[in-house]
Design an enzyme around this catalytic site. Structure first.
Site, short mmCIF file in Angstrom:
data_model
loop_
_atom_site.label_atom_id
_atom_site.label_comp_id
_atom_site.label_asym_id
_atom_site.label_seq_id
_atom_site.Cartn_x
_atom_site.Cartn_y
_atom_site.Cartn_z
N ARG A 148 53.71 64.42 28.81
CA ARG A 148 53.33 63.45 29.82
C ARG A 148 53.84 63.96 31.17
NH1 ARG A 148 55.99 57.50 30.64
NH2 ARG A 148 57.44 58.77 31.88
N TYR A 160 57.78 55.50 39.58
CA TYR A 160 58.06 55.37 38.15
C TYR A 160 58.07 56.76 37.49
CZ TYR A 160 57.59 55.38 33.30
OH TYR A 160 57.81 55.71 32.01
N ASP A 211 51.20 58.09 32.81
CA ASP A 211 51.49 56.66 32.76
C ASP A 211 51.37 56.07 34.16
OD1 ASP A 211 54.28 54.76 31.24
OD2 ASP A 211 52.48 54.11 32.35
N HIS A 213 51.67 52.97 34.74
CA HIS A 213 52.67 51.90 34.74
C HIS A 213 52.21 50.60 35.39
CE1 HIS A 213 56.95 50.75 34.11
NE2 HIS A 213 56.81 51.63 33.15
N GLU A 237 47.64 55.82 30.79
CA GLU A 237 48.35 54.68 30.19
C GLU A 237 48.59 53.56 31.19
OE1 GLU A 237 52.98 53.99 28.86
OE2 GLU A 237 52.06 55.97 28.54
N GLU A 263 52.66 48.77 25.43
CA GLU A 263 54.11 48.82 25.21
C GLU A 263 54.78 47.50 25.51
OE1 GLU A 263 56.23 50.61 29.13
OE2 GLU A 263 54.92 52.01 28.04
N ARG A 284 49.65 50.92 22.11
CA ARG A 284 51.04 51.40 22.23
C ARG A 284 52.08 50.37 21.81
NH1 ARG A 284 53.19 55.20 24.59
NH2 ARG A 284 54.56 54.09 26.04
N GLU A 340 55.39 58.57 21.26
CA GLU A 340 56.18 58.95 22.43
C GLU A 340 57.59 59.33 21.98
OE1 GLU A 340 57.61 57.10 26.77
OE2 GLU A 340 56.55 55.83 25.33
N TRP A 403 55.96 46.58 38.70
CA TRP A 403 56.75 47.81 38.63
C TRP A 403 56.22 48.69 37.56
CZ3 TRP A 403 59.85 49.81 34.68
CH2 TRP A 403 60.51 51.02 35.06
C1 CS2 Z 1 57.46 53.65 30.00
C2 CS2 Z 1 58.84 53.18 29.76
O1 CS2 Z 1 57.85 55.31 28.41
C3 CS2 Z 1 57.01 54.62 28.96
O2 CS2 Z 1 55.81 54.70 28.69
O3 CS2 Z 1 56.49 52.80 30.35
O4 CS2 Z 1 59.69 54.13 30.25
C4 CS2 Z 1 59.17 51.85 30.35
O5 CS2 Z 1 59.18 51.90 31.72
C5 CS2 Z 1 60.52 51.39 29.84
O6 CS2 Z 1 60.52 51.44 28.47
C6 CS2 Z 1 60.83 49.97 30.33
O7 CS2 Z 1 61.97 49.52 29.74
MG MG Z 2 54.58 53.38 29.70
#
Ligand code: CS2
Ligand code: MG
Length: 403
Positions: A148, A160, A211, A213, A237, A263, A284, A340, A403
């Site tokens: 990634r 991020y 990602d 995010h 993602e 996630e 995810r 992941e 975020w």
């Molecule tokens: C992220 C995470 O790994 C990922 O895909 O989206 O790092 C996420 O920000 C954290 O797990 C939040 O706690």
């Molecule tokens: Mg993520």
């Protein structure tokens, strides 16, 4: 009947906070479950300590499904990240116990292995495109088949996935939420350049992931997904916030870039429409935040009907207990896509000794009975809990943003 004799919540912070549930049965067998919810850890610890453990004592540890239904329906207030992470910890621990009693690695109880190992992806990030690609080359040299890529956004002081120090990216980094500034316009300019350079330098045999995010509107996400098409990403993602699952229709209308999400999902209801309308390609949702192995299997089974594969979240705020469970789960389902794999700190790995191992781009859970992970409670005591919040995002005009 195998009575549950005791259960306790273990809080430790070897590099970052983790909440672990340990259930012990009358014959001395114990099981572990991860209950870590980043930035809200103590809420789940209390839910377990004050509201679930009293209901577990004396129950038959073998009745995993009945106990799941009891905790889900019995809560009256269903779903949500805190409830479903607490239920997940109980579920993981009971599956660990059942497999240990059977003397089998858990994946054997889940139907056996559908593949040699779980394809995993690593995280490469950097302030600049060059830094990010040199990080990626390190992972490729280690045998990773998927990476990634996240790079800094010119004009923004932070973004991020890009760590201040190279070794580790830990977003929950402060005693109060850090306020970051975000600009989608600036972000949309740099990401296509990152992947153009990546294909140029890394070639086409490596799977590349990104990602977003949760930060774009549907039309912004459609534009990025379209701009990234030439670089054949494995997935884009969290392109948009997913409360409104229909958000993904617009992206689908404009692009063939594969989409991954989930996630932050806690139950099958968060993704039913996305899967049934085939608006995504990878789900995810994870063992720890989506109600454990028992519920995640339901999500995977639904996904399989619609050719959606799994791509379980595996960031460092999911403990090695979750990673072990995810690998047993992943090995046993027909529609596994990718897992992941963010590396935990050495301290974390010491507190949570585990049997899973990396080889040639794949993680395998190992073959010891149960989940194949343990917790060193004496060492855990050396790392007391430390309050830590995830950052928040504000747009350049000061308005709150995702975020
Ligand atoms: C992220 C995470 O790994 C990922 O895909 O989206 O790092 C996420 O920000 C954290 O797990 C939040 O706690
Ligand atoms: Mg993520």
């Amino acid at each position: 009947m195998l009575k549950i004799k005791s259960a306790r919540v273990i809080t430790t912070s070897p590099g970052r906070n983790f909440i672990t549930l340990k259930i012990e049965t009358e014959d001395g067998t114990f099981g572990l479950g991860d209950a870590t919810l980043n930035g809200r850890e103590l809420a789940v610890a209390s839910y377990l300590q004050d509201h679930i453990i009293p209901c577990l004592i004396g129950r038959d540890a073998h009745q995993i499904e009945d106990i799941w239904q009891y905790l889900y329906k019995g809560a009256y207030w269903r779903r949500g990240p805190v409830t479903m992470s607490a239920i997940a910890a109980v579920d993981m621990a009971l599956w660990d116990i059942k497999a240990k009693v059977a003397g089998l690695p858990l994946y054997q109880l889940l139907g056996g292995a559908c593949r040699e190992g779980n394809l995993v992806y690593a995280h490469a990030n950097g302030e600049s495109i060059e830094e990010t690609l040199s990080e990626a080359k390190k992972y490729i040299a280690l045998g990773y088949r998927a990476v990634r890529l996240q790079c800094g956004v010119p004009g923004l002081s932070s973004t991020y996935g890009v760590s201040k120090d190279k070794a580790r990216y830990e977003p929950a980094d402060a005693d109060l939420p850090t306020e970051n500034t975000w600009s989608t316009e600036k972000y949309l300019r740099i990401v296509p350049q990152l992947f153009a350079a990546a294909r140029e330098e890394l070639g086409w045999d490596i799977h590349l992931l990104h990602d977003a995010h949760h930060r774009m509107t549907p039309i912004e996400a459609a534009r990025l997904a379209k701009d990234l098409e030439p670089y054949r990403l494995f997935w884009l993602e969290d392109a948009v916030p997913a409360e409104n699952q229909a958000n993904f229709r617009l992206i689908r209308q404009h692009s063939t870039t594969p989409l991954a999400v989930g996630e932050v999902f806690n139950s099958i209801w968060d993704c039913k429409q996305l899967i049934e309308e085939q608006l995504i390609d990878y789900i995810r949702a994870t063992v720890v935040h989506a109600g454990g192995i028992t519920h995640l299997r339901r999500i995977a089974n639904l996904a399989a009907l619609y050719n959606v594969r799994t791509g379980c979240h595996g960031a460092t705020d999911l403990s090695p207990v979750t990673m072990a469970a995810a690998l047993h789960f992943g090995l046993s389902i027909p529609n596994f896509g990718i897992q992941e794999y963010m590396h935990h700190t050495d301290e974390t790995n010491a507190v949570f000794p585990h049997g899973y191992s990396f080889s040639d781009g794949y993680l395998h859970p190992g073959n010891s009975p149960g989940l194949g992970v343990d917790i060193d409670e004496d060492m855990a005591k050396e790392f007391p809990y430390k309050r830590a919040f995830l950052p928040v995002n504000r747009l350049e005009d000061g308005g709150m943003h995702d975020w």
